[in-house]
Scaffold this motif. Sequence first.
Motif, PDB file in Angstrom:
ATOM      1  N   ARG A 290       0.829  -1.206   0.000  1.00  0.00           N
ATOM      2  CA  ARG A 290       0.000   0.000   0.000  1.00  0.00           C
ATOM      3  C   ARG A 290       0.865   1.259   0.000  1.00  0.00           C
ATOM      4  NH1 ARG A 290      -3.372   2.341   5.061  1.00  0.00           N
ATOM      5  NH2 ARG A 290      -4.728   3.813   3.974  1.00  0.00           N
ATOM      6  N   VAL A 291       1.951   1.244   0.763  1.00  0.00           N
ATOM      7  CA  VAL A 291       2.858   2.392   0.778  1.00  0.00           C
ATOM      8  C   VAL A 291       3.392   2.657  -0.624  1.00  0.00           C
ATOM      9  CG1 VAL A 291       5.103   3.202   1.592  1.00  0.00           C
ATOM     10  CG2 VAL A 291       3.500   2.188   3.209  1.00  0.00           C
ATOM     11  N   ALA A 292       3.859   1.600  -1.300  1.00  0.00           N
ATOM     12  CA  ALA A 292       4.392   1.762  -2.650  1.00  0.00           C
ATOM     13  C   ALA A 292       3.316   2.255  -3.610  1.00  0.00           C
ATOM     14  CB  ALA A 292       4.977   0.437  -3.141  1.00  0.00           C
ATOM     15  N   TRP A 293       2.097   1.738  -3.460  1.00  0.00           N
ATOM     16  CA  TRP A 293       1.002   2.181  -4.341  1.00  0.00           C
ATOM     17  C   TRP A 293       0.689   3.656  -4.129  1.00  0.00           C
ATOM     18  CZ3 TRP A 293      -4.041   3.733  -2.920  1.00  0.00           C
ATOM     19  CH2 TRP A 293      -4.894   3.963  -4.000  1.00  0.00           C
ATOM     20  N   LEU A 294       0.633   4.089  -2.865  1.00  0.00           N
ATOM     21  CA  LEU A 294       0.381   5.501  -2.592  1.00  0.00           C
ATOM     22  C   LEU A 294       1.468   6.380  -3.203  1.00  0.00           C
ATOM     23  CD1 LEU A 294      -0.813   5.307   1.130  1.00  0.00           C
ATOM     24  CD2 LEU A 294      -2.185   6.079  -0.816  1.00  0.00           C
ATOM     25  N   GLN A 295       2.721   5.946  -3.076  1.00  0.00           N
ATOM     26  CA  GLN A 295       3.822   6.704  -3.676  1.00  0.00           C
ATOM     27  C   GLN A 295       3.667   6.767  -5.190  1.00  0.00           C
ATOM     28  OE1 GLN A 295       6.980   4.334  -1.973  1.00  0.00           O
ATOM     29  NE2 GLN A 295       7.546   5.949  -0.539  1.00  0.00           N
ATOM     30  N   SER A 296       3.188   5.676  -5.782  1.00  0.00           N
ATOM     31  CA  SER A 296       3.037   5.654  -7.248  1.00  0.00           C
ATOM     32  C   SER A 296       1.951   6.606  -7.731  1.00  0.00           C
ATOM     33  CB  SER A 296       2.717   4.228  -7.733  1.00  0.00           C
ATOM     34  OG  SER A 296       1.381   3.861  -7.419  1.00  0.00           O
TER      35      SER A 296
END
Length: 377
Positions: A290-296
């Motif tokens: 989820r962290v990586a998705w938010l950053q994306s």
Amino acid sequence: MRFRFTPEQEAFRQELREFLREEVPKAEAVDGFSQSFSKKLAARGWIGLAWPKEYGGQGLGPIEQMIYTEEMILHDAPRGYHFVAERQVGPSLIRHGTEEQKREWIPKIINADVSFALGLSEPNAGSDLANVQTRAERDGDDYVVNGQKIWTSNAHLCDHIWLVVRTDPNAPKHRGISCLIADLRAPGVTIQPLYDMTGGHHFNQVFFENVRVPVSRRVGEENQGWYILAEHLDFERSGIERLVELERHFWDVIELARRLAREGRLPPALRHRLAELAVELEVGRLLCYRVAWLQSTGRVPNAEASMAKVFGTEWSQRVTQAAMNLLQLSGAAWKEGEFGGTAARLYLHAVSRTIAAGTSEIQRNIIATRGLGLPRS
């Protein structure tokens, strides 16, 4: 959040796995550091792969970066030489460095020509990192640095340090801080080992006595370093590594439990605990995804990074405790090269996992104030 990777991302994961199966067994490393292995990654363009193409990156996204990090850890790749530079120093330079700094340092990081330690904590500045007392006084085109850093991971193996210093002792503590890039081989730098409970040399004390650092190596505005540092810590907390670094050990624990079950020696309570840990592993993985998705999507996952960090590090402590419960007294035998020795070492080392990069208490405060909007008092 999307719960599937794209075909291109899955293909990238498979490419990584094939490379790592071939290259990791051949790598010669010291405490996870191998510049030659990092050079092989650099040759494929995998260091800084999410960075802008204009600085030598691949222009990919945070999800690809997360996939890359996850596979590196799961295959026990010796990524230490470039890891801190890639995870924290490079992103901070891209966001806050001058054009000259970007042109100088980003290619060095991408080509595995430079390694970084982090000079953050001090004897009286841990969770309260804004209390740093290491001084940097301006003298012409240089800063003269005096002070001490502690718990400096792998400083004895690195050649540079990202150094948090106080440049205005009269300003409020959050407003008199600056960030420098210092040479660990410069005159006046002394590195002393700190041995942890396992007997390992991972941490260090680093002393600075009249160490000269060019002003051109200050990243960001003078006295504005706290804001860079807060973001810098988010880079450290947001990665998947704090969860999956113990995943290989967890599956070894499961294999031991299966053997004990076949022999009729697995207590029902431990069986249930291991099932809970397996579920928690996947919960933690989704928090990291989820962290990586938010950053994306261009968002800053501040509270979400703290959620992933506190969950992953506390899960790792539960895993190592379960391993010691399974081993019982043999877990204290500490025979290197055997599972019991590995389990004992990881059990002791896990104590620090909820302290490093901000304690669990600090993370919960961030979640409460920045995530839930609760008052500070």
